[in-house]
Design a protein around this motif. Structure first.
Motif, short mmCIF file in Angstrom:
data_model
loop_
_atom_site.label_atom_id
_atom_site.label_comp_id
_atom_site.label_asym_id
_atom_site.label_seq_id
_atom_site.Cartn_x
_atom_site.Cartn_y
_atom_site.Cartn_z
N HIS A 1 0.30 3.17 -3.43
CA HIS A 1 -0.68 4.24 -3.24
C HIS A 1 -0.24 5.32 -2.24
O HIS A 1 -0.99 6.25 -1.98
CB HIS A 1 -2.02 3.64 -2.75
CG HIS A 1 -2.53 2.55 -3.64
ND1 HIS A 1 -2.66 1.24 -3.22
CD2 HIS A 1 -2.93 2.57 -4.94
CE1 HIS A 1 -3.14 0.50 -4.21
NE2 HIS A 1 -3.29 1.29 -5.26
N ASN B 1 -0.04 5.04 0.84
CA ASN B 1 -0.87 4.90 2.04
C ASN B 1 -0.06 4.21 3.14
O ASN B 1 0.32 3.05 3.00
CB ASN B 1 -2.13 4.09 1.70
CG ASN B 1 -3.04 3.90 2.90
OD1 ASN B 1 -2.87 4.55 3.94
ND2 ASN B 1 -4.00 3.01 2.78
N GLN B 2 0.17 4.92 4.24
CA GLN B 2 0.98 4.38 5.33
C GLN B 2 0.13 3.83 6.48
O GLN B 2 0.68 3.41 7.50
CB GLN B 2 1.90 5.48 5.88
CG GLN B 2 2.65 6.27 4.85
CD GLN B 2 3.66 5.47 4.05
OE1 GLN B 2 4.11 4.41 4.49
NE2 GLN B 2 4.01 5.95 2.88
N THR B 3 -1.19 3.83 6.33
CA THR B 3 -2.08 3.48 7.45
C THR B 3 -1.78 2.09 8.01
O THR B 3 -1.66 1.92 9.24
CB THR B 3 -3.55 3.53 7.00
OG1 THR B 3 -3.82 4.82 6.45
CG2 THR B 3 -4.48 3.28 8.18
N TYR B 4 -1.66 1.10 7.14
CA TYR B 4 -1.38 -0.27 7.59
C TYR B 4 -0.08 -0.34 8.38
O TYR B 4 0.01 -0.99 9.43
CB TYR B 4 -1.31 -1.24 6.41
CG TYR B 4 -2.63 -1.59 5.78
CD1 TYR B 4 -3.84 -1.20 6.35
CD2 TYR B 4 -2.68 -2.33 4.60
CE1 TYR B 4 -5.05 -1.53 5.76
CE2 TYR B 4 -3.89 -2.67 4.01
CZ TYR B 4 -5.07 -2.25 4.59
OH TYR B 4 -6.26 -2.59 4.00
N GLU C 1 0.83 -1.20 0.00
CA GLU C 1 0.00 0.00 0.00
C GLU C 1 0.87 1.25 0.00
O GLU C 1 0.55 2.25 -0.66
CB GLU C 1 -0.91 0.01 1.23
CG GLU C 1 -2.18 -0.82 1.10
CD GLU C 1 -3.16 -0.17 0.13
OE1 GLU C 1 -3.50 1.00 0.32
OE2 GLU C 1 -3.56 -0.85 -0.84
N SER C 2 1.97 1.20 0.72
CA SER C 2 2.89 2.32 0.78
C SER C 2 3.53 2.60 -0.57
O SER C 2 3.62 3.75 -1.01
CB SER C 2 3.98 2.04 1.83
OG SER C 2 4.94 3.07 1.86
#
Length: 225
Positions: free
Chosen positions: A121, A123-126, A117-118
């Motif tokens: 996209h 996205n660092q949430t996970y 994801e990082s």
């Protein structure tokens, strides 16, 4: 790759704090911590098994994987090699704690999907969620086994870093079905590690790690055929 760096740092910080705490804990209380970590590992393993077994589309694959993986790991003597390597730097039960830490930190959906994801996209949430969990886990593990648990941070960095770098190639391949099988087998490995900590049965969990690769081979063969 900021998420992986943060995840690695949280393990290092947790290990340093936990290692400092361990120095002031008596043998009686260390024994209590061993029991607590054993129960936690068993609980997490059982939870992963229960969550993923009902989702598995190949009900006997995990059985075959554990059987083949255990045989391969025993032939290669992965557990013995790991223990001998760790004993160069430390005495006691650090190798048992480290093997548990590596399984808990690396074998999980957050630690596999997070770097993807990082990379794909931003996205660092996970990874931030995983970092929070790993901080608490590393703190408790280090307070039980010592600051040597920090070595697991290097393994996690290499693991997540590799997934991050090859995310573009891995994303079509890491399907939901494959992740279920890997998480299911990972649950059994974490459970076996917990049982070893509790001295119920020494499974030499690292000898079972090759089981994680059997579903990957199966899915490759299935895709080709």
């Amino acid at each position: 790759m900021i998420g992986t760096i943060v995840n690695t740092l949280t393990i290092l910080i947790g290990s340093i704090i936990g290692g400092s705490i361990k120095k002031g804990i008596g043998e009686k209380y260390q024994s209590a911590l061993y029991n607590a970590m054993g129960l936690v590992a068993c609980g997490l393993g059982i939870n992963a098994i229960v969550q993923n077994m009902s989702k598995s589309t190949f009900p006997v694959l995990f059985i075959i994987s554990l059987a083949i993986g255990s045989l391969v790991g025993s032939v290669l003597d992965l557990n013995g090699r790991f223990e001998r390597f760790i004993k160069r730097f430390s005495t006691g039960t650090l190798s048992q704690g480290l093997s548990t830490a590596i399984l808990l930190f690396c074998i999980g959906t957050l630690s596999i999907l997070g770097p993807m994801e990082s990379a794909l996209h931003g996205n660092q949430t996970y990874l931030y969620t995983n970092a929070t969990l790993d901080f608490v886990t590393s703190l408790v593990l280090a307070s039980t086994y010592g600051i040597g648990i920090a070595f697991a941070a290097a393994v996690l960095f290499l693991w997540q870093g590799s997934i991050y770098l090859f995310a573009g190639y891995l994303s079509p391949f890491l399907t939901a079905d494959l992740l279920v099988e890997i998480s299911l087998i990972g649950g059994f490995l974490i459970l076996s590690s917990g049982l070893s900590i509790l001295k119920i049965k020494d499974f030499n969990a690292l000898n079972m790690v090759p089981a994680l690769f059997v579903p990957i081979v199966w899915f490759i063969i299935k895709a080709i055929l």
